[in-house]
Design a protein around this motif. Sequence first.
Motif, PDB file in Angstrom:
ATOM      1  N   GLU A 129      36.548  82.699   2.583  1.00  0.00           N
ATOM      2  CA  GLU A 129      35.123  83.002   2.523  1.00  0.00           C
ATOM      3  C   GLU A 129      34.390  82.117   3.522  1.00  0.00           C
ATOM      4  OE1 GLU A 129      33.322  83.174  -1.293  1.00  0.00           O
ATOM      5  OE2 GLU A 129      35.009  84.248  -2.222  1.00  0.00           O
ATOM      6  N   ARG A 130      33.253  82.600   3.989  1.00  0.00           N
ATOM      7  CA  ARG A 130      32.566  81.930   5.088  1.00  0.00           C
ATOM      8  C   ARG A 130      32.234  80.479   4.783  1.00  0.00           C
ATOM      9  NH1 ARG A 130      27.491  85.046   7.433  1.00  0.00           N
ATOM     10  NH2 ARG A 130      29.208  86.557   7.723  1.00  0.00           N
ATOM     11  N   ASP A 131      31.699  80.205   3.579  1.00  0.00           N
ATOM     12  CA  ASP A 131      31.337  78.820   3.262  1.00  0.00           C
ATOM     13  C   ASP A 131      32.572  77.936   3.121  1.00  0.00           C
ATOM     14  OD1 ASP A 131      32.020  80.215   0.901  1.00  0.00           O
ATOM     15  OD2 ASP A 131      31.033  78.702  -0.333  1.00  0.00           O
ATOM     16  N   GLU A 134      33.822  76.967   6.587  1.00  0.00           N
ATOM     17  CA  GLU A 134      32.998  75.921   7.195  1.00  0.00           C
ATOM     18  C   GLU A 134      33.380  74.544   6.652  1.00  0.00           C
ATOM     19  OE1 GLU A 134      30.468  73.859   9.504  1.00  0.00           O
ATOM     20  OE2 GLU A 134      31.046  75.980   9.704  1.00  0.00           O
TER      21      GLU A 134
END
Length: 363
Positions: A129-131, A134
Motif C-alpha cells: 500500500e502507498r503509505d 513510503e
Amino acid sequence: MAAIYSQCRTWWRILRILFVLLATVAQCREFVEDIVFNGRQDLNSTPPAVKVGTPPPRPFDKSPEEETYQNAIDKGCSHLNMIRTGLASPSIFFDRNSLFDNGWVDRQDQNELGDAPPSAGGTPGVELERDVAEVYRQLQISDTTDDNLMFRWAQRRQRGPGSTQVAYGQAGTSDYFPRNTPYGMTGAYYENQMNPVGGMLLSMFNFGPEYTLHMRGTSGPQPPMKRLSDVLWFQWVDACRVFGVHVNNIRYFYQHQVSDQLTEVIMDFVIDMPDQEVRAWPGVDYYMDDPGVNGDIGKALLGSPNGHAVAFFLAQHAALIGRRLTVEKVRWWGDLTKGYDQHMLFYIVEVPEADDALTPTPS
C-alpha cells in the motif's frame, strides 16, 4: 410569705424537670438522625478524627480508561521481563504440519478460500500500500514486489491430517491438547507481509478465532493454534527460507492501521494527556527504558492487544531465533481526521549485556 416561697420553689423544680426533658429529647433526636442518615451501627464507637481540609480517600478515583492504561503498563513491564530474561515457556507448536492439523489453509486471494495446506512460499508480486511503501523507503527497506511476500491463511477446516506431533503442550497443564481434540471452523484470518532481507514483519489484517466467532454470534471450541504469534512465526520462517535469511534478522514489527478497540482506548487516553498528540510520520518514539511518562506510554503500547503478538513472538521463539532480542522503542504516528489511520512500529534490537537482569517496573 412562706406560702409564696413554697410555690416558687415548686415552679422552679417543674421548670428544671421540663428543661431536662427537653434536653433529653434533643439528644435522642440527634442520635436517631445519626443512625438513619450517617449509618452508624456501633453504639459504643466514636467516629475517627478527620483532619480539617483533608477529604476522605475514595476507592474509585480512577476512570475505566485510566485503569485500562495502567493495566497495559503493567502488562508491558511483564512482557519486557518475559522477552529479556529468556525464561518464557517456548511455543508448543514446533512442527509446520501442525498448521494444517489445526485447520489452517491457504487463502489464494481476498475472495477465494483454498483447501490446501498453507503455502510454504507465500504469494510474491503483491504491491505494498502507498503509505506502507513510503515508510519502507524512509527506513531504507526495499518496497519492490520481488522483495516482499504476502501470506493469507484462514482457519476453516475442522481438523487436518499430517502433523507429527502426538499432542500439543505438556500433559497436566492448561495448554495440553491431545491430537484428537475436537474443534470446529472459526473463520479466523491472518494476512501479513514479510520482507526478511529488511527485517520487516508487516501485520496487515489479523482476526483471531475468538473475534470471528464473536462477530458471527456463535461459539464453540477453538483450535489449539489460535494466537497470531504462533501462526505468524511460521509465516516468517517460510519467508526467511525463500530469501535465504536467518530467522533472527528481525528489526521491525509494523502494526498497520490499528483497529483493536482496547488498544484504541489506550491510545485515546494518551492523546488526552498533556503534551501528547498523534503526528504524521515519523510520529513520536516512545523508548521502553525511558523513566518518565514516555516510557510508561511505550510500555502501555507494548502491553496493548497489538503489542501482545510482538512480545510472544520474540519470547516464545527465543531458542529458534538463536539470540536474545527485545523491543527498544515503539513509534506511533497517524492522522486522527481519517478512519483507521493510526500505526505502530516496534523496533527490535539485541538485548544488551547490561539488561541481563533488568526488571522494568512502572515509573
